[in-house]
Design an enzyme around this catalytic site. Structure first.
Site, PDB file in Angstrom:
ATOM      1  CG  HIS A 156      61.876  68.778  59.676  1.00  0.00           C
ATOM      2  ND1 HIS A 156      60.662  68.443  60.449  1.00  0.00           N
ATOM      3  CD2 HIS A 156      62.787  69.524  60.102  1.00  0.00           C
ATOM      4  CE1 HIS A 156      60.879  69.193  61.223  1.00  0.00           C
ATOM      5  NE2 HIS A 156      62.205  69.917  61.503  1.00  0.00           N
ATOM      6  CG  ASP A 186      58.320  66.331  60.109  1.00  0.00           C
ATOM      7  OD1 ASP A 186      59.390  65.730  59.537  1.00  0.00           O
ATOM      8  OD2 ASP A 186      58.269  67.446  60.469  1.00  0.00           O
ATOM      9  CB  SER A 263      62.658  69.829  64.858  1.00  0.00           C
ATOM     10  OG  SER A 263      61.510  70.489  64.063  1.00  0.00           O
TER      11      SER A 263
END
Length: 420
Positions: A156, A186, A263
């Site tokens: 993402h 992911d 992230s």
């Protein structure tokens, strides 16, 4: 996000091995998820339309055996946490291999033809929306796994981006090429053109236990090279339980502070080995961070490096783990359409038409007792067995149907990315 829910541990969770009918879940309390949590993916500040659309595959010319992620990396593991300054030692060793990833895409907007009508233009010209372009930007983290510039991050973080740039700790900024991404886990792999780069050592997330040290390094909120510490709060958190029902991951939970921008960054143990990839928090909560186990990241990234894509096996069933109470609730619900005779096992609630499960003759109301010869008691264990199977291979399933034992062989298919 897509509406496919996969693994779950709570018996009241309605889980689809690969597809969920949310309307079906909402008909009765026993079909509702135990918790509905708002998940915040921490990588990109961009709001990318269709953020979890299926990625296109890239065929790599390099040999898979030469490019596969290996646990034997340039940086040797550090000693265990016996020195009070062990965190500093970990950061000094691993910090240079942590990078910032900036991504951007151009969004083009067009006004409806009706607004081009001369009447509207005459009376409302300055107030009407205008056609044009705008650039959406986002920032995340990543870590180098090879001296020649291969980087692991979250899908993402780079999903939908036109351009990807990587900033090293030494200040250099290089163009990044996305080798592949997998939305279901992911995980993404980015490559930069450079040599003699620092790299991380990978640990073994299967051996993690709650209470072990956890160290996070990343770029939260634009604050590069931020270090936070905590512990492993739990392992094996199902994606459905934390509100990420469209993912196929059993997450590591940590109380090490992670925030937007973290992230794709590494979660490390006290020896400086990467044990997970930071990915999400639950909105409004404190001390609840989640990371993808490095063994999962390694498995997926190896496939992305080799072929640019990942094939996930799937059956196409909605299921839930049985308990005596759940059995009673289902049988007392006149709208359930099911009559359950078993107190334990995994109940098949729905079978997706034309799916591998449907072709194998599996029906709603069947209770899965064994899968691949192993006893299963919850939906999560079924999903894990399916994920570890092979697309097109034979997966033996032992069922209970109307009080009788049924043996079937189902061939898992490739997850239909067109629905993402």
């Amino acid at each position: 996000m897509q509406n496919q829910s996969r693994d779950g541990e709570n018996p009241s969770n309605s889980i689809l091995s690969n597809t969920v009918d949310t309307k079906y879940q909402n008909r009765a309390p026993w079909k509702k998820a135990a918790a509905s949590l708002s998940l915040v993916l921490l990588g990109s500040g961009m709001t990318l339309a269709g953020g979890y659309m299926a990625g296109h595959s890239r065929q790599m010319s390099e040999s898979a055996s030469n490019l596969a992620v290996s646990r034997v990396n340039a940086a040797p593991p550090l000693p265990a946490a016996t020195d009070p300054n062990f965190v500093t030692q970990v950061v000094q060793k691993v910090g240079p291999a942590v990078v910032r990833i900036n991504s951007s895409r151009t969004v083009r907007s067009r006004i409806p033809d009706e607004f081009n009508d001369p009447f509207f233009r005459r009376f409302f010209g300055s107030q009407l929306p205008q056609s044009g372009e705008r650039v959406q930007r986002g920032t995340g983290s990543g870590f180098l796994i090879s001296s020649d510039g291969r980087i692991l991050t979250n899908a993402h973080v780079i999903d939908g981006a036109d351009t990807v740039t990587v900033t090293l700790k030494d200040g250099r900024t290089l163009e990044g090429k996305v080798l592949g991404k997998d939305e279901l886990t992911d995980v993404a792999v980015v490559k930069i053109q450079a040599e003699n780069l620092p790299s991380v050592a990978l640990g073994n997330s299967d051996q993690l236990q709650a209470g072990e040290w956890a160290i996070a390094i990343g770029n939260p909120l634009g604050l590069d090279n931020t270090v936070t510490t905590g512990i492993i709060s739990a392992t094996g958190r199902s994606s459905n339980l934390i509100g990420a029902a469209d993912k196929r991951v059993e997450y590591i939970q940590t109380d090490a502070a992670i925030n937007p921008g973290n992230s794709g960054g590494p979660l490390l143990n006290s020896r400086g080995e990467v044990i997970a990839m930071n990915t999400a928090i639950i909105q409004g909560a404190q001390g609840l961070g989640f990371a993808i186990p490095i063994n999962t990241v390694q498995r997926i990234s190896n496939q992305l490096i080799a072929t640019g894509k990942v094939e996930h096996p799937y059956l196409g069933i909605q299921m839930m783990g049985l308990t005596p109470q759940l059995k009673q609730n289902i049988n007392s619900d006149p709208n359930s359409g099911l009559n359950v005779n078993e107190d334990k096992g995994v109940l098949v609630v729905k079978v997706v038409p034309n799916s591998p499960a449907a072709k194998a003759g599996i029906r709603a109301g069947d209770v899965i007792q064994k899968l691949g010869g192993q006893v299963v008691t919850d939906a999560s264990s079924v999903q894990k067995a399916v994920e570890n199977s092979q697309v097109g291979g034979d997966l033996r399933m032992e069922l209970r149907r109307n009080g009788q034992n049924i043996n079937v062989a189902v061939q898992p298919g490739a997850f239909p990315t067109a629905v993402q």
